[in-house]
Write a protein that holds these residues in place. Sequence first.
Motif, PDB file in Angstrom:
ATOM      1  N   GLU A  80       0.804  -1.224   0.000  1.00 43.10           N
ATOM      2  CA  GLU A  80       0.000   0.000   0.000  1.00 43.10           C
ATOM      3  C   GLU A  80       0.837   1.273   0.000  1.00 43.10           C
ATOM      4  O   GLU A  80       0.413   2.295  -0.494  1.00 43.10           O
ATOM      5  N   ASP A  81       2.024   1.209   0.596  1.00 44.32           N
ATOM      6  CA  ASP A  81       2.839   2.405   0.801  1.00 44.32           C
ATOM      7  C   ASP A  81       3.780   2.625  -0.378  1.00 44.32           C
ATOM      8  O   ASP A  81       4.707   1.847  -0.595  1.00 44.32           O
ATOM      9  N   PRO A  82       3.568   3.693  -1.156  1.00 44.00           N
ATOM     10  CA  PRO A  82       4.422   3.926  -2.319  1.00 44.00           C
ATOM     11  C   PRO A  82       5.866   4.244  -1.948  1.00 44.00           C
ATOM     12  O   PRO A  82       6.776   3.959  -2.723  1.00 44.00           O
ATOM     13  N   VAL A  83       6.105   4.792  -0.775  1.00 44.41           N
ATOM     14  CA  VAL A  83       7.479   5.086  -0.352  1.00 44.41           C
ATOM     15  C   VAL A  83       8.224   3.780  -0.078  1.00 44.41           C
ATOM     16  O   VAL A  83       9.390   3.623  -0.455  1.00 44.41           O
ATOM     17  N   VAL A  84       7.560   2.837   0.553  1.00 42.72           N
ATOM     18  CA  VAL A  84       8.155   1.523   0.788  1.00 42.72           C
ATOM     19  C   VAL A  84       8.407   0.831  -0.555  1.00 42.72           C
ATOM     20  O   VAL A  84       9.462   0.220  -0.765  1.00 42.72           O
ATOM     21  N   ALA A  85       7.472   0.954  -1.479  1.00 48.17           N
ATOM     22  CA  ALA A  85       7.641   0.356  -2.802  1.00 48.17           C
ATOM     23  C   ALA A  85       8.840   0.969  -3.528  1.00 48.17           C
ATOM     24  O   ALA A  85       9.631   0.266  -4.154  1.00 48.17           O
ATOM     25  N   LEU A  86       8.997   2.279  -3.433  1.00 47.64           N
ATOM     26  CA  LEU A  86      10.141   2.938  -4.069  1.00 47.64           C
ATOM     27  C   LEU A  86      11.459   2.486  -3.447  1.00 47.64           C
ATOM     28  O   LEU A  86      12.453   2.284  -4.157  1.00 47.64           O
ATOM     29  N   ALA A  87      11.469   2.329  -2.140  1.00 47.99           N
ATOM     30  CA  ALA A  87      12.675   1.838  -1.472  1.00 47.99           C
ATOM     31  C   ALA A  87      13.018   0.423  -1.945  1.00 47.99           C
ATOM     32  O   ALA A  87      14.192   0.094  -2.148  1.00 47.99           O
ATOM     33  N   ALA A  88      12.006  -0.398  -2.142  1.00 48.53           N
ATOM     34  CA  ALA A  88      12.228  -1.758  -2.649  1.00 48.53           C
ATOM     35  C   ALA A  88      12.775  -1.721  -4.067  1.00 48.53           C
ATOM     36  O   ALA A  88      13.692  -2.473  -4.406  1.00 48.53           O
ATOM     37  N   VAL A  89      12.248  -0.857  -4.909  1.00 50.89           N
ATOM     38  CA  VAL A  89      12.742  -0.711  -6.280  1.00 50.89           C
ATOM     39  C   VAL A  89      14.207  -0.271  -6.263  1.00 50.89           C
ATOM     40  O   VAL A  89      15.040  -0.797  -7.000  1.00 50.89           O
ATOM     41  N   ALA A  90      14.546   0.677  -5.411  1.00 47.97           N
ATOM     42  CA  ALA A  90      15.925   1.152  -5.304  1.00 47.97           C
ATOM     43  C   ALA A  90      16.855   0.024  -4.844  1.00 47.97           C
ATOM     44  O   ALA A  90      17.973  -0.120  -5.349  1.00 47.97           O
ATOM     45  N   ALA A  91      16.396  -0.771  -3.892  1.00 51.32           N
ATOM     46  CA  ALA A  91      17.201  -1.893  -3.410  1.00 51.32           C
ATOM     47  C   ALA A  91      17.410  -2.922  -4.518  1.00 51.32           C
ATOM     48  O   ALA A  91      18.515  -3.461  -4.676  1.00 51.32           O
ATOM     49  N   LEU A  92      16.373  -3.196  -5.285  1.00 44.71           N
ATOM     50  CA  LEU A  92      16.506  -4.111  -6.416  1.00 44.71           C
ATOM     51  C   LEU A  92      17.486  -3.569  -7.448  1.00 44.71           C
ATOM     52  O   LEU A  92      18.299  -4.306  -8.005  1.00 44.71           O
ATOM     53  N   ARG A  93      17.418  -2.276  -7.710  1.00 46.50           N
ATOM     54  CA  ARG A  93      18.331  -1.650  -8.673  1.00 46.50           C
ATOM     55  C   ARG A  93      19.786  -1.826  -8.212  1.00 46.50           C
ATOM     56  O   ARG A  93      20.659  -2.180  -9.000  1.00 46.50           O
ATOM     57  N   ARG A  94      20.040  -1.597  -6.925  1.00 46.06           N
ATOM     58  CA  ARG A  94      21.403  -1.774  -6.396  1.00 46.06           C
ATOM     59  C   ARG A  94      21.858  -3.222  -6.544  1.00 46.06           C
ATOM     60  O   ARG A  94      22.995  -3.492  -6.940  1.00 46.06           O
ATOM     61  N   LEU A  95      20.968  -4.151  -6.237  1.00 43.79           N
ATOM     62  CA  LEU A  95      21.297  -5.567  -6.364  1.00 43.79           C
ATOM     63  C   LEU A  95      21.614  -5.924  -7.811  1.00 43.79           C
ATOM     64  O   LEU A  95      22.598  -6.617  -8.093  1.00 43.79           O
ATOM     65  N   LEU A  96      20.807  -5.443  -8.747  1.00 45.37           N
ATOM     66  CA  LEU A  96      21.053  -5.721 -10.159  1.00 45.37           C
ATOM     67  C   LEU A  96      22.387  -5.145 -10.622  1.00 45.37           C
ATOM     68  O   LEU A  96      23.121  -5.785 -11.380  1.00 45.37           O
ATOM     69  N   GLU A  97      22.714  -3.947 -10.167  1.00 42.21           N
ATOM     70  CA  GLU A  97      24.002  -3.335 -10.526  1.00 42.21           C
ATOM     71  C   GLU A  97      25.161  -4.176 -10.000  1.00 42.21           C
ATOM     72  O   GLU A  97      26.160  -4.376 -10.705  1.00 42.21           O
ATOM     73  N   GLU A  98      25.045  -4.662  -8.763  1.00 46.75           N
ATOM     74  CA  GLU A  98      26.086  -5.500  -8.192  1.00 46.75           C
ATOM     75  C   GLU A  98      26.231  -6.807  -8.960  1.00 46.75           C
ATOM     76  O   GLU A  98      27.349  -7.259  -9.232  1.00 46.75           O
ATOM     77  N   LEU A  99      25.107  -7.423  -9.313  1.00 50.21           N
ATOM     78  CA  LEU A  99      25.142  -8.669 -10.081  1.00 50.21           C
ATOM     79  C   LEU A  99      25.752  -8.451 -11.461  1.00 50.21           C
ATOM     80  O   LEU A  99      26.569  -9.251 -11.928  1.00 50.21           O
ATOM     81  N   GLU A 100      25.352  -7.369 -12.125  1.00 51.41           N
ATOM     82  CA  GLU A 100      25.906  -7.058 -13.441  1.00 51.41           C
ATOM     83  C   GLU A 100      27.416  -6.887 -13.346  1.00 51.41           C
ATOM     84  O   GLU A 100      28.169  -7.462 -14.145  1.00 51.41           O
ATOM     85  N   ALA A 101      27.870  -6.110 -12.387  1.00 53.98           N
ATOM     86  CA  ALA A 101      29.304  -5.863 -12.232  1.00 53.98           C
ATOM     87  C   ALA A 101      30.063  -7.165 -11.985  1.00 53.98           C
ATOM     88  O   ALA A 101      31.114  -7.406 -12.594  1.00 53.98           O
ATOM     89  N   ALA A 102      29.537  -8.003 -11.122  1.00 49.27           N
ATOM     90  CA  ALA A 102      30.207  -9.272 -10.821  1.00 49.27           C
ATOM     91  C   ALA A 102      30.317 -10.150 -12.060  1.00 49.27           C
ATOM     92  O   ALA A 102      31.363 -10.762 -12.313  1.00 49.27           O
ATOM     93  N   HIS A 103      29.257 -10.187 -12.863  1.00 46.52           N
ATOM     94  CA  HIS A 103      29.279 -11.027 -14.058  1.00 46.52           C
ATOM     95  C   HIS A 103      30.151 -10.429 -15.156  1.00 46.52           C
ATOM     96  O   HIS A 103      30.793 -11.168 -15.910  1.00 46.52           O
ATOM     97  N   VAL A 104      30.215  -9.119 -15.246  1.00 43.82           N
ATOM     98  CA  VAL A 104      31.123  -8.490 -16.212  1.00 43.82           C
ATOM     99  C   VAL A 104      32.566  -8.818 -15.836  1.00 43.82           C
ATOM    100  O   VAL A 104      33.375  -9.194 -16.699  1.00 43.82           O
ATOM    101  N   ILE A 105      32.903  -8.685 -14.561  1.00 40.97           N
ATOM    102  CA  ILE A 105      34.259  -9.010 -14.113  1.00 40.97           C
ATOM    103  C   ILE A 105      34.593 -10.467 -14.441  1.00 40.97           C
ATOM    104  O   ILE A 105      35.665 -10.765 -14.977  1.00 40.97           O
TER     105      ILE A 105
END
Length: 75
Positions: free
Chosen positions: A14-39
């Motif tokens: 229900e809370d859009p701020v919590v949803a945005l925080a979750a999206v940001a956390a997912l974005r950080r995780l994806l960036e970390e995964l991408e970097a690890a696989h590129v390396i």
Amino acid sequence: MGSLSEFTEAVDGEDPVVALAAVAALRRLLEELEAAHVIEARNRGSSWEVIAAALGVRRQTAHRKHAHRITEGGS
């Protein structure tokens, strides 16, 4: 927030701020995964062209984003 179900609940909640925080956390995780696989791909000899194609970007874009993480002879 760490499990997929926690992310799903936060994004669908229900809370859009919590949803945005979750999206940001997912974005950080994806960036970390991408970097690890590129390396790993570079360590195994993949060219920037091959990596860029897998990411759906131009070679220059992949190189600009990730080259600073790569050192000669290792990750």
